[in-house]
Design a protein around this motif. Structure first.
Motif, mmCIF file in Angstrom:
data_model
loop_
_atom_site.group_PDB
_atom_site.id
_atom_site.type_symbol
_atom_site.label_atom_id
_atom_site.label_comp_id
_atom_site.label_asym_id
_atom_site.label_seq_id
_atom_site.Cartn_x
_atom_site.Cartn_y
_atom_site.Cartn_z
ATOM 1 N N ALA A 48 0.826 -1.219 0.000
ATOM 2 C CA ALA A 48 0.000 0.000 0.000
ATOM 3 C C ALA A 48 0.860 1.269 0.000
ATOM 4 O O ALA A 48 0.359 2.348 -0.282
ATOM 5 C CB ALA A 48 -0.931 -0.001 1.202
ATOM 6 N N ALA A 72 1.823 6.427 -2.083
ATOM 7 C CA ALA A 72 0.630 5.665 -1.684
ATOM 8 C C ALA A 72 -0.619 6.078 -2.464
ATOM 9 O O ALA A 72 -1.400 5.223 -2.894
ATOM 10 C CB ALA A 72 0.396 5.838 -0.187
ATOM 11 N N GLU A 73 -0.810 7.396 -2.648
ATOM 12 C CA GLU A 73 -2.057 7.830 -3.283
ATOM 13 C C GLU A 73 -2.124 7.416 -4.749
ATOM 14 O O GLU A 73 -3.196 7.119 -5.273
ATOM 15 C CB GLU A 73 -2.267 9.346 -3.122
ATOM 16 N N ALA A 76 -3.119 3.818 -4.917
ATOM 17 C CA ALA A 76 -4.569 3.692 -4.701
ATOM 18 C C ALA A 76 -5.333 4.055 -5.970
ATOM 19 O O ALA A 76 -6.285 3.369 -6.354
ATOM 20 C CB ALA A 76 -4.996 4.590 -3.542
ATOM 21 N N ARG A 77 -4.914 5.129 -6.622
ATOM 22 C CA ARG A 77 -5.603 5.566 -7.838
ATOM 23 C C ARG A 77 -5.468 4.539 -8.953
ATOM 24 O O ARG A 77 -6.341 4.402 -9.802
ATOM 25 C CB ARG A 77 -5.049 6.913 -8.302
ATOM 26 N N ILE A 80 -5.089 -0.119 -6.167
ATOM 27 C CA ILE A 80 -4.744 -0.927 -4.980
ATOM 28 C C ILE A 80 -5.592 -0.426 -3.813
ATOM 29 O O ILE A 80 -5.600 0.767 -3.515
ATOM 30 C CB ILE A 80 -3.250 -0.769 -4.609
ATOM 31 N N PHE A 81 -6.295 -1.337 -3.181
ATOM 32 C CA PHE A 81 -7.127 -0.969 -2.038
ATOM 33 C C PHE A 81 -6.691 -1.801 -0.847
ATOM 34 O O PHE A 81 -6.626 -3.024 -0.925
ATOM 35 C CB PHE A 81 -8.604 -1.250 -2.351
ATOM 36 N N ALA A 102 -12.073 10.740 -2.611
ATOM 37 C CA ALA A 102 -11.413 9.499 -3.021
ATOM 38 C C ALA A 102 -11.916 9.028 -4.394
ATOM 39 O O ALA A 102 -11.122 8.667 -5.263
ATOM 40 C CB ALA A 102 -11.649 8.423 -1.960
ATOM 41 N N ALA A 105 -10.626 11.208 -7.210
ATOM 42 C CA ALA A 105 -9.220 10.944 -7.533
ATOM 43 C C ALA A 105 -9.091 9.653 -8.348
ATOM 44 O O ALA A 105 -8.356 9.591 -9.336
ATOM 45 C CB ALA A 105 -8.406 10.837 -6.244
ATOM 46 N N LEU A 162 -14.909 2.388 -4.656
ATOM 47 C CA LEU A 162 -13.680 2.675 -5.409
ATOM 48 C C LEU A 162 -13.390 1.649 -6.515
ATOM 49 O O LEU A 162 -12.558 1.905 -7.383
ATOM 50 C CB LEU A 162 -12.486 2.758 -4.444
#
Lengths: 249, 271
Positions: A48, A72-73, A76-77, A80-81, A102, A105, A162
């Motif tokens: 993460a 990290a962000e 996630a975008r 990856i959760f 969220a 993004a 997401l």
């Protein structure tokens, strides 16, 4: 989708991951089991992008990108959760505002247009219904004053919003009663598609009765020491980890 | 001193002002007295451009007054607040500081009679070399009254906030409840805060406390937000806004929009 090669990671100079290799393809569910302190949560945190961990060697490729080079962000975008073992309380930030930022993004990264307020609301209602999360909680601050079960439902609610490519669920079953476990697991199962994948980290085989894995890995002392089918989890439940550890020695 | 320099507002007894009153103090005025008549209810938003100014609030029996002080001009200033609260009156004061070259702000509160209550909030969002010094004396001259003071400082750059807050409960002011909280977030190594709470209590049947925290934003919360795709800058801004949420949400909607936007603009300079 995800390819981990010989991954080593430290925290405060202490080696935790000592050469993990793992390959996850779209549509697959991988379970990672192992005794306390074996490195399961560290693996989730490293994937993460938690900055406290230092990757000392190895590589991680996710959807063709060098995952370890991304903050990290951006991970996630990209899809990856991480379902947190201990979801964080954020007083003063409502779930609705949090998810709005969220989702915006994630959609921007996917090249999708921003949702209209009506579309966003509709998706939130559907996601809340999926895990039987009281819609009133959406107006409240993120996880503030939530019960353990509500926090875990909130994690899967966020996952539904997401639509990640890879979900890493870190002991999502901890602190859940039987009914909540069933609801959370059903939510995860309904979000499964041939295009996405999950890594389910757990101590207990009971979660894997609900979320049936394609592969079960045993993590011990920072390495994957055994992999097998779903029946391996049942063996671990009855025999524990000792027989694997003894076979290593 | 001419009469124009001393403003006076009187809210008649038993009058309920449904809409917030916006009071724009003319340049050159030096003081403003607001008298809330017995049983009256009002919200007053004061916009002040003057650099040396005294406010006086006089609340009569069972009056309810919310006062929002909005600083509208950057620069140095000295503000003095004096509040007198009569039986059953309720005073709510919110001050928002977003542009302070060097501001000294003092409160002198006299809780004169039983059953009155005071809620005092001071929110400061400072950066660069901005300075805010606050001095508070809250004197519970009568028992059976309550006061709650909240100070929040969000500091970036080399900003500096000082706060000396004294609660005085004389002998005989039994059943007093007096609380003071201060929370400061430092976003840079150069930002500094000095907080000095003082409780001086001579009565023995009271509930009084003070609390002060100084720190940084919650790293776990920041990571949680980043893991959902929110940039560190956006996450920081959201967490800072959250620090002020309780006070801003308590404002009437029109004022909340205006002041919330002002705070948001300033927060962008901190992140």
């Amino acid at each position: 989708m995800l390819e981990i090669n010989n991954l080593h990671a430290n925290i405060d100079g202490t080696p935790i991951l000592k050469g993990i290799s793992l390959r996850v393809s779209p549509g697959e569910v991988h379970a990672i089991m192992g005794p306390n302190g074996s490195g399961k949560s560290t693996l989730a945190s490293v994937l993460a992008g938690r900055s406290e961990y230092t990757v000392t060697s190895g590589s991680v490729t996710f959807m063709g990108r060098d995952l370890l080079a991304l903050p990290a962000e951006e991970r996630a975008r990209l899809g990856i959760f991480l379902g947190f073992q201990y979801p964080v309380e954020i007083p003063g930030v409502s779930i609705a505002n949090f998810m709005k930022a969220a989702v915006a993004a994630r959609r921007a990264a996917m090249g999708l247009p921003e949702l209209t307020p009506a579309e966003f609301l509709k998706q939130m209602r559907a996601a809340a219904a999926l895990v039987e999360l009281d819609p009133k909680l959406i107006k409240r601050a993120v996880n503030e004053g939530f019960s353990g079960g509500e926090k875990k439902r909130n994690e899967i609610f966020q996952m539904a919003m997401l639509k990640p490519a890879l979900s890493i669920l870190d002991e999502t079953d901890s602190g859940l009663d039987i009914d909540a476990l069933r609801i959370v697991s059903q939510g995860v199962n309904q979000l499964r598609t041939p295009e996405n994948a999950s890594i389910v980290i757990t101590h207990y085989q009971r979660l894997l009765d609900y979320i049936v894995p394609d592969v079960v890995h045993v993590l011990y002392a920072g390495r994957i020491v055994m992999s097998g089918g779903k029946e391996l989890a049942k063996d671990l439940e009855t025999k524990g980890y000792d027989w694997i550890i003894k076979s290593l020695n | 001193m001419t009469a124009a320099k001393q403003m006076e507002i009187k809210i008649p007894a038993h009058r309920t002002e449904k809409a917030p009153m916006v009071l724009v103090l003319p340049a050159g005025s030096t003081s403003c007295k607001v008298t809330a008549g017995a049983g009256s209810r009002a919200i007053v938003c004061i916009r002040n451009v003057n650099r040396d100014f005294s406010f006086r609030f006089d609340l009569k029996k069972n009056a309810s007054l919310t006062c929002i002080l909005e600083q509208t001009r950057p620069g140095s200033a000295i503000y003095r607040h004096t509040c007198r609260l009569a039986t059953g009156s309720e005073m709510r004061s919110i001050a928002i500081f977003t542009q302070c070259t060097d501001i000294r702000n003092s409160y002198h509160i006299d809780i004169q009679e039983e059953g009155s209550s005071l809620s005092l909030s001071s929110l400061a969002v400072l950066t660069g070399r901005e300075k805010l010094a606050q001095n508070i004396l809250c004197r519970h001259n009568a028992g059976g009254a309550s006061s709650m003071q909240t100070f929040k400082h969000l500091l970036g750059g080399a900003a500096q906030a000082d706060m000396v807050g004294r609660i005085l409960v004389p002998a005989g002011s039994q059943k007093t409840e007096a609380y003071q909280q201060s929370r400061s977030i430092l976003l840079s190594e150069q930002a500094s805060v000095h907080v000095e709470p003082q409780l001086e209590i001579y009565a023995d049947d009271v509930k009084c406390s003070h609390g002060s925290t100084v720190g940084q934003l919650d790293k776990d919360a920041l990571f949680y937000m980043q893991q959902r795709g929110i940039s560190p800058e956006e996450a920081t801004r959201m967490l800072l806004e959250a620090e002020l949420r309780h006070e801003l949400d308590s404002l009437p909607p029109a004022l909340r929009r205006v002041l919330g936007a002002k705070v948001s603009r300033k927060l962008k300079h901190l992140v």
